[in-house]
Structures are given as structure tokens and as C-alpha cells.
Design a protein around this motif. Structure first.
Motif, PDB file in Angstrom:
ATOM      1  N   THR A   1      -8.041  -3.945  -5.652  1.00  0.00           N
ATOM      2  CA  THR A   1      -7.753  -3.039  -4.542  1.00  0.00           C
ATOM      3  C   THR A   1      -7.727  -3.806  -3.228  1.00  0.00           C
ATOM      4  OG1 THR A   1      -8.782  -1.165  -5.656  1.00  0.00           O
ATOM      5  CG2 THR A   1      -8.588  -1.005  -3.294  1.00  0.00           C
ATOM      6  N   LEU A   2      -8.671  -4.699  -3.041  1.00  0.00           N
ATOM      7  CA  LEU A   2      -8.744  -5.464  -1.794  1.00  0.00           C
ATOM      8  C   LEU A   2      -7.580  -6.417  -1.624  1.00  0.00           C
ATOM      9  CD1 LEU A   2     -12.567  -6.243  -1.841  1.00  0.00           C
ATOM     10  CD2 LEU A   2     -11.386  -4.605  -0.368  1.00  0.00           C
ATOM     11  N   THR A   3      -7.073  -6.974  -2.722  1.00  0.00           N
ATOM     12  CA  THR A   3      -5.979  -7.938  -2.600  1.00  0.00           C
ATOM     13  C   THR A   3      -4.612  -7.282  -2.523  1.00  0.00           C
ATOM     14  OG1 THR A   3      -5.858  -8.214  -4.999  1.00  0.00           O
ATOM     15  CG2 THR A   3      -7.240  -9.780  -3.793  1.00  0.00           C
ATOM     16  N   CYS A   4      -4.507  -6.010  -2.875  1.00  0.00           N
ATOM     17  CA  CYS A   4      -3.204  -5.334  -2.832  1.00  0.00           C
ATOM     18  C   CYS A   4      -2.625  -5.335  -1.416  1.00  0.00           C
ATOM     19  CB  CYS A   4      -3.307  -3.900  -3.330  1.00  0.00           C
ATOM     20  SG  CYS A   4      -3.322  -3.772  -5.121  1.00  0.00           S
ATOM     21  N   TYR A   5      -3.470  -5.167  -0.419  1.00  0.00           N
ATOM     22  CA  TYR A   5      -2.984  -5.108   0.954  1.00  0.00           C
ATOM     23  C   TYR A   5      -2.350  -6.427   1.369  1.00  0.00           C
ATOM     24  CZ  TYR A   5      -2.966  -5.055   6.006  1.00  0.00           C
ATOM     25  OH  TYR A   5      -2.578  -5.156   7.317  1.00  0.00           O
ATOM     26  N   MET A   6      -2.845  -7.505   0.847  1.00  0.00           N
ATOM     27  CA  MET A   6      -2.336  -8.821   1.222  1.00  0.00           C
ATOM     28  C   MET A   6      -0.979  -9.133   0.583  1.00  0.00           C
ATOM     29  SD  MET A   6      -4.548  -9.645   3.254  1.00  0.00           S
ATOM     30  CE  MET A   6      -6.237  -9.523   3.715  1.00  0.00           C
ATOM     31  N   ALA A   7      -0.626  -8.417  -0.482  1.00  0.00           N
ATOM     32  CA  ALA A   7       0.618  -8.702  -1.206  1.00  0.00           C
ATOM     33  C   ALA A   7       1.839  -8.266  -0.425  1.00  0.00           C
ATOM     34  CB  ALA A   7       0.580  -8.019  -2.560  1.00  0.00           C
TER      35      ALA A   7
ATOM     36  N   LEU B   1      -2.889  -0.035  -2.292  1.00  0.00           N
ATOM     37  CA  LEU B   1      -3.131  -0.337  -0.885  1.00  0.00           C
ATOM     38  C   LEU B   1      -2.044  -1.260  -0.352  1.00  0.00           C
ATOM     39  CD1 LEU B   1      -4.987   0.103   1.500  1.00  0.00           C
ATOM     40  CD2 LEU B   1      -6.308  -1.868   0.780  1.00  0.00           C
ATOM     41  N   ARG B   2      -0.958  -0.625   0.121  1.00  0.00           N
ATOM     42  CA  ARG B   2       0.179  -1.335   0.715  1.00  0.00           C
ATOM     43  C   ARG B   2       0.527  -0.633   2.012  1.00  0.00           C
ATOM     44  NH1 ARG B   2       4.797  -0.603  -1.851  1.00  0.00           N
ATOM     45  NH2 ARG B   2       4.103   1.314  -2.818  1.00  0.00           N
ATOM     46  N   LEU B   3       1.216  -1.330   2.904  1.00  0.00           N
ATOM     47  CA  LEU B   3       1.544  -0.763   4.214  1.00  0.00           C
ATOM     48  C   LEU B   3       2.197   0.620   4.148  1.00  0.00           C
ATOM     49  CD1 LEU B   3       2.688  -3.903   6.243  1.00  0.00           C
ATOM     50  CD2 LEU B   3       0.573  -2.594   6.495  1.00  0.00           C
ATOM     51  N   PRO B   4       3.102   0.899   3.203  1.00  0.00           N
ATOM     52  CA  PRO B   4       3.682   2.246   3.172  1.00  0.00           C
ATOM     53  C   PRO B   4       2.663   3.357   2.901  1.00  0.00           C
ATOM     54  CG  PRO B   4       5.018   0.739   1.882  1.00  0.00           C
ATOM     55  CD  PRO B   4       3.749   0.007   2.231  1.00  0.00           C
ATOM     56  N   ASN B   5       1.487   3.008   2.394  1.00  0.00           N
ATOM     57  CA  ASN B   5       0.463   4.006   2.079  1.00  0.00           C
ATOM     58  C   ASN B   5      -0.663   4.041   3.105  1.00  0.00           C
ATOM     59  OD1 ASN B   5       1.859   4.780  -0.192  1.00  0.00           O
ATOM     60  ND2 ASN B   5       0.816   3.294  -1.479  1.00  0.00           N
ATOM     61  N   ILE B   6      -0.420   3.419   4.243  1.00  0.00           N
ATOM     62  CA  ILE B   6      -1.383   3.429   5.346  1.00  0.00           C
ATOM     63  C   ILE B   6      -0.712   4.124   6.517  1.00  0.00           C
ATOM     64  CG2 ILE B   6      -2.728   2.026   6.948  1.00  0.00           C
ATOM     65  CD1 ILE B   6      -2.616  -0.222   4.784  1.00  0.00           C
ATOM     66  N   ILE B   7      -1.367   5.154   7.031  1.00  0.00           N
ATOM     67  CA  ILE B   7      -0.851   5.892   8.181  1.00  0.00           C
ATOM     68  C   ILE B   7      -1.725   5.560   9.386  1.00  0.00           C
ATOM     69  CG2 ILE B   7      -0.560   8.211   9.180  1.00  0.00           C
ATOM     70  CD1 ILE B   7       1.498   7.681   7.091  1.00  0.00           C
ATOM     71  N   VAL B   8      -1.095   5.367  10.527  1.00  0.00           N
ATOM     72  CA  VAL B   8      -1.823   5.149  11.767  1.00  0.00           C
ATOM     73  C   VAL B   8      -1.541   6.347  12.665  1.00  0.00           C
ATOM     74  CG1 VAL B   8      -2.157   3.661  13.771  1.00  0.00           C
ATOM     75  CG2 VAL B   8      -1.605   2.653  11.546  1.00  0.00           C
ATOM     76  N   ALA B   9      -2.565   7.113  12.938  1.00  0.00           N
ATOM     77  CA  ALA B   9      -2.444   8.293  13.797  1.00  0.00           C
ATOM     78  C   ALA B   9      -3.468   8.163  14.915  1.00  0.00           C
ATOM     79  CB  ALA B   9      -2.684   9.569  12.999  1.00  0.00           C
ATOM     80  N   LYS B  10      -2.973   8.036  16.137  1.00  0.00           N
ATOM     81  CA  LYS B  10      -3.856   7.865  17.301  1.00  0.00           C
ATOM     82  C   LYS B  10      -4.785   6.673  17.117  1.00  0.00           C
ATOM     83  CE  LYS B  10      -3.658  12.784  18.157  1.00  0.00           C
ATOM     84  NZ  LYS B  10      -4.352  14.052  18.141  1.00  0.00           N
ATOM     85  N   LYS B  11      -4.223   5.569  16.645  1.00  0.00           N
ATOM     86  CA  LYS B  11      -4.928   4.301  16.420  1.00  0.00           C
ATOM     87  C   LYS B  11      -6.009   4.390  15.344  1.00  0.00           C
ATOM     88  CE  LYS B  11      -3.870   2.362  20.875  1.00  0.00           C
ATOM     89  NZ  LYS B  11      -4.294   1.545  21.969  1.00  0.00           N
TER      90      LYS B  11
ATOM     91  N   SER C   1       3.985   5.321   9.518  1.00  0.00           N
ATOM     92  CA  SER C   1       3.314   4.490   8.519  1.00  0.00           C
ATOM     93  C   SER C   1       3.108   3.090   9.088  1.00  0.00           C
ATOM     94  CB  SER C   1       4.116   4.423   7.223  1.00  0.00           C
ATOM     95  OG  SER C   1       5.199   3.537   7.361  1.00  0.00           O
ATOM     96  N   ALA C   2       2.126   2.408   8.553  1.00  0.00           N
ATOM     97  CA  ALA C   2       1.848   1.039   8.994  1.00  0.00           C
ATOM     98  C   ALA C   2       3.050   0.135   8.737  1.00  0.00           C
ATOM     99  CB  ALA C   2       0.604   0.512   8.303  1.00  0.00           C
ATOM    100  N   ALA C   3       3.843   0.452   7.732  1.00  0.00           N
ATOM    101  CA  ALA C   3       5.036  -0.347   7.442  1.00  0.00           C
ATOM    102  C   ALA C   3       6.018  -0.295   8.604  1.00  0.00           C
ATOM    103  CB  ALA C   3       5.702   0.146   6.159  1.00  0.00           C
ATOM    104  N   GLN C   4       6.081   0.834   9.289  1.00  0.00           N
ATOM    105  CA  GLN C   4       6.977   0.984  10.438  1.00  0.00           C
ATOM    106  C   GLN C   4       6.408   0.328  11.691  1.00  0.00           C
ATOM    107  OE1 GLN C   4       6.921   5.241  10.233  1.00  0.00           O
ATOM    108  NE2 GLN C   4       8.988   5.344   9.382  1.00  0.00           N
ATOM    109  N   LEU C   5       5.110   0.086  11.716  1.00  0.00           N
ATOM    110  CA  LEU C   5       4.438  -0.455  12.900  1.00  0.00           C
ATOM    111  C   LEU C   5       4.038  -1.912  12.751  1.00  0.00           C
ATOM    112  CD1 LEU C   5       1.955   2.468  13.643  1.00  0.00           C
ATOM    113  CD2 LEU C   5       3.994   1.883  14.944  1.00  0.00           C
ATOM    114  N   GLN C   6       4.629  -2.638  11.840  1.00  0.00           N
ATOM    115  CA  GLN C   6       4.148  -3.982  11.511  1.00  0.00           C
ATOM    116  C   GLN C   6       3.859  -4.853  12.727  1.00  0.00           C
ATOM    117  OE1 GLN C   6       6.284  -6.069   8.520  1.00  0.00           O
ATOM    118  NE2 GLN C   6       5.840  -4.584   6.958  1.00  0.00           N
ATOM    119  N   ASN C   7       4.617  -4.721  13.799  1.00  0.00           N
ATOM    120  CA  ASN C   7       4.380  -5.549  14.983  1.00  0.00           C
ATOM    121  C   ASN C   7       3.490  -4.863  16.011  1.00  0.00           C
ATOM    122  OD1 ASN C   7       5.991  -7.645  13.992  1.00  0.00           O
ATOM    123  ND2 ASN C   7       7.841  -6.638  14.736  1.00  0.00           N
TER     124      ASN C   7
END
Length: 104
Positions: free
Chosen positions: A98-104, A45-55, A12-18
């Protein structure tokens, strides 16, 4: 219609923050544009709900998604999350929120 796919891996994007893809924002913008053009919103739309697979960025957890004007937040929202203005129990999920949720 929303088509879902199996995503191999649990990164998840939460695990890849850096180590997030440089074009994360551009990919998210494109995903949201496709959803919004189809008349849909994604309300969590928060980092735990974003998956990064092969960039490649993918959204997961569509419980808080649906048609514009119909989709609503659940009655119980986590109190330990600082939600953006406009997010409230049983409130309508709006494109702008929706757009501002990611920034929170």
C-alpha cells in the motif's frame, strides 16, 4: 467501519501534480496510519484516487480496500500501469505494498 463523505468538487491529485499541498506525504501517512491501526489496507493508492479539497487530502475508490489478511487485488489489473512488486491478480493487499503504490 469506514465512514465516507460527499466531497464537493472533482479536484484529483492527478490534476494538481504541479500544485499539490506541501504536506501531501504527511497527510497520506496519517490516513494510512489510521487505516492500518484499524487493521485495514488500501490497495490502490495512486494520484487518481487522492482528492484534494481545501488543501485537505482524502482517499477515494475503496474497491481495493479491506481487512488485513482478507483484502485481495481483483483478478484483472490494468496492464498499462506499472504496479509495485507484490501487486498481482488475486494477491493479498499488504500494508507495505500500500505504501509503495503511491510512488509507482
Amino acid at each position: 467501519m469506514i465512514i465516507m463523505e460527499y466531497i464537493d468538487g472533482k479536484t484529483s491529485a492527478a490534476q494538481l501534480q504541479n500544485n499539490l499541498p506541501e504536506n501531501l506525504a504527511a497527510q497520506l501517512s496519517e490516513i494510512l496510519s489510521v487505516l492500518h491501526t484499524g487493521g485495514d489496507v488500501f490497495g490502490d493508492l495512486r494520484l487518481p484516487n487522492i482528492i484534494v479539497a481545501k488543501k485537505q487530502v482524502k482517499l477515494i475508490d475503496f474497491d481495493w480496500a479491506g481487512k488485513v489478511g482478507l483484502a485481495k487485488y481483483p483478478i484483472h489489473l490494468a496492464r498499462n500501469i506499472s504496479w509495485p512488486t507484490g501487486v498481482m491478480a488475486l494477491g493479498q493487499i499488504e500494508k507495505a505494498t500500500t505504501l509503495t503504490c503511491y510512488m509507482a
